[in-house]
Design a protein around this motif. Structure first.
Motif, PDB file in Angstrom:
ATOM      1  N   GLY A  14     -11.277 -25.473   8.567  1.00  0.00           N
ATOM      2  CA  GLY A  14     -11.990 -24.212   8.524  1.00  0.00           C
ATOM      3  C   GLY A  14     -12.287 -23.788   7.111  1.00  0.00           C
ATOM      4  N   LYS A  15     -12.557 -22.501   6.973  1.00  0.00           N
ATOM      5  CA  LYS A  15     -12.918 -21.960   5.671  1.00  0.00           C
ATOM      6  C   LYS A  15     -12.272 -20.590   5.497  1.00  0.00           C
ATOM      7  CE  LYS A  15     -16.739 -21.228   2.595  1.00  0.00           C
ATOM      8  NZ  LYS A  15     -17.818 -22.048   2.119  1.00  0.00           N
ATOM      9  N   ALA A  16     -11.617 -20.417   4.349  1.00  0.00           N
ATOM     10  CA  ALA A  16     -11.039 -19.128   3.972  1.00  0.00           C
ATOM     11  C   ALA A  16     -11.999 -18.469   2.992  1.00  0.00           C
ATOM     12  CB  ALA A  16      -9.668 -19.317   3.331  1.00  0.00           C
ATOM     13  N   VAL A  17     -12.558 -17.341   3.387  1.00  0.00           N
ATOM     14  CA  VAL A  17     -13.567 -16.642   2.599  1.00  0.00           C
ATOM     15  C   VAL A  17     -12.910 -15.454   1.892  1.00  0.00           C
ATOM     16  CG1 VAL A  17     -15.797 -15.467   2.722  1.00  0.00           C
ATOM     17  CG2 VAL A  17     -15.295 -17.316   4.288  1.00  0.00           C
ATOM     18  N   PRO A  18     -13.199 -15.240   0.611  1.00  0.00           N
ATOM     19  CA  PRO A  18     -12.640 -14.079  -0.083  1.00  0.00           C
ATOM     20  C   PRO A  18     -13.064 -12.778   0.596  1.00  0.00           C
ATOM     21  CG  PRO A  18     -13.708 -15.566  -1.639  1.00  0.00           C
ATOM     22  CD  PRO A  18     -14.041 -16.059  -0.265  1.00  0.00           C
ATOM     23  N   VAL A  19     -12.195 -11.773   0.538  1.00  0.00           N
ATOM     24  CA  VAL A  19     -12.473 -10.484   1.152  1.00  0.00           C
ATOM     25  C   VAL A  19     -13.662  -9.816   0.481  1.00  0.00           C
ATOM     26  CG1 VAL A  19     -11.511  -8.212   1.658  1.00  0.00           C
ATOM     27  CG2 VAL A  19     -10.052 -10.231   1.800  1.00  0.00           C
ATOM     28  N   HIS A  20     -13.722  -9.881  -0.841  1.00  0.00           N
ATOM     29  CA  HIS A  20     -14.830  -9.303  -1.622  1.00  0.00           C
ATOM     30  C   HIS A  20     -15.428 -10.385  -2.511  1.00  0.00           C
ATOM     31  CE1 HIS A  20     -13.953  -5.220  -0.404  1.00  0.00           C
ATOM     32  NE2 HIS A  20     -12.686  -5.453  -0.632  1.00  0.00           N
ATOM     33  N   PRO A  21     -16.268 -11.267  -1.952  1.00  0.00           N
ATOM     34  CA  PRO A  21     -16.781 -12.394  -2.729  1.00  0.00           C
ATOM     35  C   PRO A  21     -17.677 -11.997  -3.894  1.00  0.00           C
ATOM     36  CG  PRO A  21     -17.877 -12.280  -0.599  1.00  0.00           C
ATOM     37  CD  PRO A  21     -16.794 -11.240  -0.595  1.00  0.00           C
ATOM     38  N   HIS A  22     -18.193 -10.800  -3.886  1.00  0.00           N
ATOM     39  CA  HIS A  22     -19.084 -10.355  -4.958  1.00  0.00           C
ATOM     40  C   HIS A  22     -18.308  -9.862  -6.185  1.00  0.00           C
ATOM     41  CE1 HIS A  22     -18.116  -6.832  -2.547  1.00  0.00           C
ATOM     42  NE2 HIS A  22     -18.328  -6.112  -3.630  1.00  0.00           N
ATOM     43  N   GLU A  45      -3.303 -15.506  -5.744  1.00  0.00           N
ATOM     44  CA  GLU A  45      -2.357 -16.501  -5.259  1.00  0.00           C
ATOM     45  C   GLU A  45      -2.753 -16.993  -3.874  1.00  0.00           C
ATOM     46  OE1 GLU A  45       1.639 -15.035  -5.450  1.00  0.00           O
ATOM     47  OE2 GLU A  45       1.559 -14.798  -7.618  1.00  0.00           O
ATOM     48  N   ARG A  46      -3.773 -16.401  -3.289  1.00  0.00           N
ATOM     49  CA  ARG A  46      -4.224 -16.771  -1.962  1.00  0.00           C
ATOM     50  C   ARG A  46      -5.149 -17.973  -2.024  1.00  0.00           C
ATOM     51  NH1 ARG A  46      -6.159 -12.123   1.657  1.00  0.00           N
ATOM     52  NH2 ARG A  46      -6.435 -14.040   2.795  1.00  0.00           N
ATOM     53  N   PHE A  47      -5.232 -18.697  -0.924  1.00  0.00           N
ATOM     54  CA  PHE A  47      -6.097 -19.862  -0.844  1.00  0.00           C
ATOM     55  C   PHE A  47      -7.468 -19.430  -0.363  1.00  0.00           C
ATOM     56  CE2 PHE A  47      -8.152 -23.175   1.592  1.00  0.00           C
ATOM     57  CZ  PHE A  47      -8.130 -24.221   0.696  1.00  0.00           C
ATOM     58  N   TYR A  48      -8.529 -19.925  -1.022  1.00  0.00           N
ATOM     59  CA  TYR A  48      -9.910 -19.713  -0.601  1.00  0.00           C
ATOM     60  C   TYR A  48     -10.630 -21.047  -0.617  1.00  0.00           C
ATOM     61  CZ  TYR A  48      -8.902 -14.842  -1.550  1.00  0.00           C
ATOM     62  OH  TYR A  48      -8.333 -13.600  -1.543  1.00  0.00           O
ATOM     63  N   GLY A  49     -11.527 -21.213   0.328  1.00  0.00           N
ATOM     64  CA  GLY A  49     -12.326 -22.424   0.379  1.00  0.00           C
ATOM     65  C   GLY A  49     -12.103 -23.183   1.665  1.00  0.00           C
ATOM     66  N   ASP A  50     -12.651 -24.384   1.712  1.00  0.00           N
ATOM     67  CA  ASP A  50     -12.517 -25.230   2.895  1.00  0.00           C
ATOM     68  C   ASP A  50     -11.114 -25.810   2.951  1.00  0.00           C
ATOM     69  OD1 ASP A  50     -15.832 -26.483   2.316  1.00  0.00           O
ATOM     70  OD2 ASP A  50     -15.208 -24.890   3.673  1.00  0.00           O
ATOM     71  N   PHE A  51     -10.594 -25.934   4.154  1.00  0.00           N
ATOM     72  CA  PHE A  51      -9.278 -26.537   4.330  1.00  0.00           C
ATOM     73  C   PHE A  51      -9.313 -27.449   5.538  1.00  0.00           C
ATOM     74  CE2 PHE A  51      -9.123 -22.577   6.711  1.00  0.00           C
ATOM     75  CZ  PHE A  51      -8.588 -22.962   7.929  1.00  0.00           C
ATOM     76  N   GLN A  52      -8.387 -28.397   5.551  1.00  0.00           N
ATOM     77  CA  GLN A  52      -8.214 -29.293   6.679  1.00  0.00           C
ATOM     78  C   GLN A  52      -6.775 -29.768   6.673  1.00  0.00           C
ATOM     79  OE1 GLN A  52     -11.087 -32.437   7.014  1.00  0.00           O
ATOM     80  NE2 GLN A  52      -9.963 -33.476   8.613  1.00  0.00           N
ATOM     81  N   ARG A  53      -6.165 -29.793   7.848  1.00  0.00           N
ATOM     82  CA  ARG A  53      -4.792 -30.270   7.950  1.00  0.00           C
ATOM     83  C   ARG A  53      -4.621 -31.004   9.265  1.00  0.00           C
ATOM     84  NH1 ARG A  53       0.922 -27.279   6.861  1.00  0.00           N
ATOM     85  NH2 ARG A  53       2.145 -29.176   7.080  1.00  0.00           N
TER      86      ARG A  53
END
Length: 162
Positions: free
Chosen positions: A100-108, A115-123
């Motif tokens: 999936g994808k973790a999107v920042p709360v306020h990308p602008h 310390e949080r992970f953002y971006g595409d992930f796969q496990r």
């Protein structure tokens, strides 16, 4: 490793607690980044000021628990801040795949520290049993993806030996 990095390691050692210090240090994602980053500024940011986890796939994200009972198995996958529509779940044999994808709360906004992970992930998660995809139930609740299946407790038939 130059002297500045060695001093940073010693400072880090003073701040860590527990008897398994070195195993804890080398298991941490920031330690891996520290070792690999030649222009290291701090344990949390790279030279551009971004979180070192931002935009990088991590083997340990998302974190999981596998709970086994005699009748059923639960896999609890922690996905804080991720919406259900950004998650895909698949099964191949006894390997459960999540991506999936973790999107920042306020990308602008500019990220000063994260310390949080953002971006595409796969496990990929190896399940203790082989199971058919139709036998798996998945529910997304409060940032947790709860995957459940009933165990097939068939004992099989006894074959007589002549």
């Amino acid at each position: 490793m130059d002297m500045d990095k060695l001093k940073q390691w010693l400072e880090l050692a003073k701040n860590m607690q527990g008897s398994d210090f070195w195993s804890n240090v080398f298991d941490q994602e920031f330690a891996k980044q520290f070792i690999n980053d030649e222009q290291f500024n701090s344990p949390f940011t790279n030279t551009t000021g971004q979180s070192f986890r931002e935009g990088q796939t991590s083997k340990s994200f998302p974190i999981i628990d596998i709970l086994e009972g005699e009748e059923e198995v639960f896999v609890i996958i922690e996905l804080p801040g991720i919406i259900k529509e950004n998650i895909q779940l698949g099964l191949n044999g006894n390997v459960l795949s999540i991506k999936g994808k973790a999107v920042p709360v306020h990308p602008h906004l500019h990220t000063a520290y994260s310390e949080r992970f953002y971006g595409d992930f796969q496990r990929q998660i190896t399940l203790p049993d082989h199971v058919n995809p139709s036998e798996i139930n998945a529910k997304f609740w409060n940032g947790l993806l709860i995957v459940r299946y009933k165990r097939n407790n068939m004992k099989g038939e006894i074959i007589p030996i002549e």
